[in-house]
Design an enzyme around this catalytic site. Structure first.
Site, mmCIF file in Angstrom:
data_model
loop_
_atom_site.group_PDB
_atom_site.id
_atom_site.type_symbol
_atom_site.label_atom_id
_atom_site.label_comp_id
_atom_site.label_asym_id
_atom_site.label_seq_id
_atom_site.Cartn_x
_atom_site.Cartn_y
_atom_site.Cartn_z
ATOM 1 N N PHE A 82 3.127 47.392 47.092
ATOM 2 C CA PHE A 82 4.112 48.411 46.701
ATOM 3 C C PHE A 82 3.467 49.575 45.945
ATOM 4 O O PHE A 82 4.045 50.660 45.908
ATOM 5 C CB PHE A 82 5.156 47.826 45.736
ATOM 6 C CG PHE A 82 6.086 46.806 46.306
ATOM 7 C CD1 PHE A 82 7.204 47.186 47.023
ATOM 8 C CD2 PHE A 82 5.852 45.443 46.113
ATOM 9 C CE1 PHE A 82 8.090 46.246 47.529
ATOM 10 C CE2 PHE A 82 6.724 44.492 46.613
ATOM 11 C CZ PHE A 82 7.846 44.893 47.322
ATOM 12 N N THR A 134 7.904 53.982 53.801
ATOM 13 C CA THR A 134 9.173 54.687 53.620
ATOM 14 C C THR A 134 9.647 55.322 54.920
ATOM 15 O O THR A 134 8.829 55.625 55.798
ATOM 16 C CB THR A 134 8.982 55.793 52.548
ATOM 17 O OG1 THR A 134 10.103 56.656 52.573
ATOM 18 C CG2 THR A 134 7.734 56.631 52.816
ATOM 19 N N ASP A 135 10.955 55.562 55.014
ATOM 20 C CA ASP A 135 11.488 56.279 56.181
ATOM 21 C C ASP A 135 11.069 57.748 56.159
ATOM 22 O O ASP A 135 11.189 58.447 57.172
ATOM 23 C CB ASP A 135 13.024 56.163 56.243
ATOM 24 C CG ASP A 135 13.752 56.673 54.996
ATOM 25 O OD1 ASP A 135 13.087 57.149 54.060
ATOM 26 O OD2 ASP A 135 14.997 56.585 54.977
ATOM 27 N N GLU A 136 10.579 58.228 55.001
ATOM 28 C CA GLU A 136 10.276 59.658 54.886
ATOM 29 C C GLU A 136 9.110 60.070 55.791
ATOM 30 O O GLU A 136 8.942 61.259 56.073
ATOM 31 C CB GLU A 136 9.999 60.032 53.421
ATOM 32 C CG GLU A 136 11.180 59.656 52.543
ATOM 33 C CD GLU A 136 11.184 60.252 51.151
ATOM 34 O OE1 GLU A 136 10.579 61.303 50.931
ATOM 35 O OE2 GLU A 136 11.825 59.641 50.272
ATOM 36 N N TYR A 160 4.163 63.606 49.278
ATOM 37 C CA TYR A 160 4.437 62.165 49.144
ATOM 38 C C TYR A 160 4.482 61.499 50.509
ATOM 39 O O TYR A 160 3.760 60.525 50.766
ATOM 40 C CB TYR A 160 5.767 61.947 48.401
ATOM 41 C CG TYR A 160 6.319 60.534 48.560
ATOM 42 C CD1 TYR A 160 5.650 59.435 48.018
ATOM 43 C CD2 TYR A 160 7.503 60.304 49.280
ATOM 44 C CE1 TYR A 160 6.147 58.139 48.187
ATOM 45 C CE2 TYR A 160 8.004 59.013 49.443
ATOM 46 C CZ TYR A 160 7.323 57.943 48.894
ATOM 47 O OH TYR A 160 7.807 56.663 49.058
ATOM 48 N N LYS A 164 1.980 58.698 52.279
ATOM 49 C CA LYS A 164 2.439 57.375 52.740
ATOM 50 C C LYS A 164 2.105 57.225 54.231
ATOM 51 O O LYS A 164 1.689 56.151 54.676
ATOM 52 C CB LYS A 164 3.942 57.207 52.514
ATOM 53 C CG LYS A 164 4.365 57.080 51.067
ATOM 54 C CD LYS A 164 3.806 55.859 50.347
ATOM 55 C CE LYS A 164 4.382 54.551 50.834
ATOM 56 N NZ LYS A 164 3.935 53.414 49.977
HETATM 57 P P1 NAD Z 1 7.750 53.224 41.379
HETATM 58 O O1 NAD Z 1 7.175 54.594 41.195
HETATM 59 O O2 NAD Z 1 8.958 52.823 40.616
HETATM 60 O O3 NAD Z 1 6.632 52.126 41.084
HETATM 61 C C1 NAD Z 1 5.302 52.266 41.528
HETATM 62 C C2 NAD Z 1 4.457 51.317 40.694
HETATM 63 O O4 NAD Z 1 3.099 51.432 41.148
HETATM 64 C C3 NAD Z 1 4.455 51.649 39.203
HETATM 65 O O5 NAD Z 1 4.695 50.477 38.447
HETATM 66 C C4 NAD Z 1 3.059 52.172 38.935
HETATM 67 O O6 NAD Z 1 2.589 51.886 37.625
HETATM 68 C C5 NAD Z 1 2.259 51.443 40.002
HETATM 69 N N1 NAD Z 1 1.015 52.153 40.332
HETATM 70 C C6 NAD Z 1 0.867 53.471 40.558
HETATM 71 N N2 NAD Z 1 -0.434 53.742 40.791
HETATM 72 C C7 NAD Z 1 -1.101 52.560 40.734
HETATM 73 C C8 NAD Z 1 -2.455 52.177 40.902
HETATM 74 N N3 NAD Z 1 -3.407 53.095 41.164
HETATM 75 N N4 NAD Z 1 -2.788 50.867 40.781
HETATM 76 C C9 NAD Z 1 -1.835 49.942 40.492
HETATM 77 N N5 NAD Z 1 -0.548 50.244 40.306
HETATM 78 C C10 NAD Z 1 -0.174 51.537 40.430
HETATM 79 O O7 NAD Z 1 7.985 53.096 42.948
HETATM 80 P P2 NAD Z 1 9.050 52.203 43.722
HETATM 81 O O8 NAD Z 1 10.295 52.994 43.890
HETATM 82 O O9 NAD Z 1 9.091 50.855 43.130
HETATM 83 O O10 NAD Z 1 8.344 52.144 45.153
HETATM 84 C C11 NAD Z 1 7.500 51.045 45.509
HETATM 85 C C12 NAD Z 1 6.990 51.273 46.927
HETATM 86 O O11 NAD Z 1 8.094 51.383 47.818
HETATM 87 C C13 NAD Z 1 6.176 52.550 47.101
HETATM 88 O O12 NAD Z 1 5.101 52.259 47.948
HETATM 89 C C14 NAD Z 1 7.144 53.528 47.746
HETATM 90 O O13 NAD Z 1 6.469 54.444 48.551
HETATM 91 C C15 NAD Z 1 7.989 52.573 48.588
HETATM 92 N N6 NAD Z 1 9.351 53.043 48.851
HETATM 93 C C16 NAD Z 1 10.196 53.338 47.812
HETATM 94 C C17 NAD Z 1 11.490 53.762 48.086
HETATM 95 C C18 NAD Z 1 12.471 54.061 46.981
HETATM 96 O O14 NAD Z 1 13.601 54.471 47.266
HETATM 97 N N7 NAD Z 1 12.154 53.850 45.728
HETATM 98 C C19 NAD Z 1 11.908 53.910 49.416
HETATM 99 C C20 NAD Z 1 11.018 53.629 50.437
HETATM 100 C C21 NAD Z 1 9.738 53.164 50.147
HETATM 101 P P1 TYD Z 2 15.271 61.099 45.099
HETATM 102 O O1 TYD Z 2 15.999 60.056 44.333
HETATM 103 O O2 TYD Z 2 14.219 61.899 44.398
HETATM 104 O O3 TYD Z 2 14.684 60.405 46.418
HETATM 105 P P2 TYD Z 2 14.024 61.078 47.750
HETATM 106 O O4 TYD Z 2 13.668 62.476 47.476
HETATM 107 O O5 TYD Z 2 12.823 60.214 47.956
HETATM 108 O O6 TYD Z 2 15.053 60.930 48.831
HETATM 109 O O7 TYD Z 2 16.347 62.124 45.658
HETATM 110 C C1 TYD Z 2 17.416 61.711 46.478
HETATM 111 C C2 TYD Z 2 18.162 62.948 46.930
HETATM 112 O O8 TYD Z 2 18.789 63.543 45.788
HETATM 113 C C3 TYD Z 2 17.253 64.024 47.519
HETATM 114 O O9 TYD Z 2 17.952 64.668 48.592
HETATM 115 C C4 TYD Z 2 17.043 64.997 46.375
HETATM 116 C C5 TYD Z 2 18.341 64.893 45.598
HETATM 117 N N1 TYD Z 2 18.242 65.097 44.140
HETATM 118 C C6 TYD Z 2 19.095 66.013 43.511
HETATM 119 O O10 TYD Z 2 19.922 66.687 44.152
HETATM 120 N N2 TYD Z 2 18.991 66.151 42.156
HETATM 121 C C7 TYD Z 2 18.089 65.440 41.415
HETATM 122 O O11 TYD Z 2 18.012 65.631 40.177
HETATM 123 C C8 TYD Z 2 17.238 64.503 42.073
HETATM 124 C C9 TYD Z 2 16.220 63.702 41.300
HETATM 125 C C10 TYD Z 2 17.358 64.354 43.438
#
Ligand code: NAD
Ligand code: TYD
Length: 371
Positions: A82, A134-136, A160, A164
């Protein structure tokens, strides 16, 4: 029985995954690795650390020798990767960390896995490297476009998503070139407990409680597909147990929402909590509902995010048909649980909102003067 290394274990999804895995697979040992960047919070793992099956290591995925040592010393057979820089806005203002962590870091993980699992003294040993993406990476959809499938060509638009995408390609290449046993999942926007309050849902919740404005980028009509974090963990579990090696699987929530609809919903739900629970007024005296106003009054349209993707939507048919995956949570139930968690865990979010967080948020507000 498995020995599982979870990278990014102190981040939002990593923490939830650790709790999910310890609960669902009590015989497994789980090693959580995290560099504890601004997004990582060791305190989130306090309950996990009471479980003798769990151990935490403070370390960096870019440290290949540390990863090799952990894979060997802890007899790790499964990696769930992750760790990443994960916030699009931060990738726009500072892309370098995204290249370092998401690309170089993932490559370091793959090199370590190859060294220990394929090239060690016993030769090839049973293993699995699951990469979380991610879907992005698929880019942006128009309103009528079909949802992303695993076969949708990659078209990442932000630093970002580009980082990924690069990491996904490296994972794929290590399978095809070296025979590393990999799987990859591409999922939609997660929400739930322990999410760092720079992402939309926790940011809106906490800003309402403080009576701060709710910044809506652009016209608020961008669409995201929201996935409850435990449904994501279950999807990964199915892929690790039953997924085909070298394959990618989409995980989605069947929950497409415009940003403005989500923000309105959270506003209304929180207002209702205030009318049902008199204590909240005393705890959060700046919230609009504590002063006879509506949370929606805080909504502020601000300058759009550069290159803002219009719509993401996941077609998870393959994961459903091959692995039986179905999200258990509807958005209505998941958002209620999430909201309740943030109300019940004020100490958690206050602790993560330290100086560096405040600086970042203040800068964001300055940069995005109301449009
Ligand atoms: P997050 O930013 O909350 O957590 C990321 C974690 O990685 C943090 O705890 C950070 O300290 C750790 N980290 C960063 N750099 C590091 C390094 N060099 N070595 C070790 N640890 C490190 O992110 P998240 O939302 O938990 O996302 C986790 C994964 O899921 C990511 O790969 C992200 O791309 C993917 N993802 C997230 C979402 C979402 O909606 N949050 C959606 C799709 C995919
Ligand atoms: P975010 O939670 O940053 O996730 P992602 O960009 O990875 O989808 O944002 C979700 C959506 O909300 C995105 O379209 C950007 C929008 N957004 C706002 O409108 N205001 C905000 O303050 C933030 C953080 C996001």
């Amino acid at each position: 029985m498995s020995n599982v290394l979870v990278t990014g274990a102190a981040g939002f999804i990593g923490v939830n995954f650790v709790y999910y895995w310890l609960d669902q697979h009590p015989a497994d040992k789980v090693l959580g690795l995290d560099a504890l960047t601004y997004a990582g919070n060791h305190n989130s793992l306090v309950e996990a650390e009471k479980n003798p099956q769990f151990k935490f290591v403070h370390g960096d995925i870019r440290d290949q020798s540390l990863i090799e040592q952990l894979l060997r010393d802890e007899s790790i057979d499964t990696v769930v990767h992750f760790a990443a820089e994960s916030h699009v806005d931060r990738s726009i203002s500072g892309p370098d960390a995204f290249i370092d962590t998401n690309i170089i870091g993932t490559h370091s993980m793959l090199k370590a896995a190859r060294e220990v699992w394929l090239e060690g003294p016993q030769g090839r040993v049973p293993h699995r490297f699951h990469h979380v993406s991610t879907d992005e990476v698929y880019g942006s959809l128009g309103p009528e476009d079909p949802a992303f499938k695993e076969t949708t060509p990659y078209a990442p638009n932000s630093p970002y998503s580009a980082s990924k995408a690069a990491s996904d390609h490296l994972v794929r290449a290590y399978h095809h070139t070296y025979g590393l046993d990999v799987t990859t999942s591409n999922c939609s926007n997660n929400y739930g407990p322990y999410q760092f309050p720079e992402k939309l849902i926790p940011l809106v919740l906490i800003n309402i409680l403080h009576g701060r404005s709710l910044p809506i980028y652009g016209d608020g009509k961008n669409i995201r597909d929201w996935l409850y974090v435990d449904d994501h963990a279950r999807g990964i579990d199915l892929i690790i147990k039953q997924g085909k090696l070298g394959e990618t699987y989409n995980i989605g929530g069947h929950n497409e929402w415009t940003n403005i609809d989500i923000v309105n919903l959270i506003c209304d739900l929180l207002d209702r909590h205030f009318t049902q629970d008199a204590e909240l007024k005393a705890r959060f005296p700046s919230a609009p509902a504590a002063n006879g106003a509506q949370a929606r009054s805080l909504i502020t349209y601000v300058k759009d995010r550069p290159g803002h993707d219009q719509r993401y939507a996941i077609d998870a048919t393959k994961t459903t048909q091959e692995l039986g995956y179905q999200p258990a949570e509807t958005f209505e139930t998941g958002i209620q649980k999430t909201l309740q968690w943030y109300l019940d865990n004020e100490a958690w979010w206050r602790a993560v909102m330290d100086g560096s967080y405040k600086d970042w948020i203040d800068q964001q507000y300055k940069d995005r003067k109301a449009s």
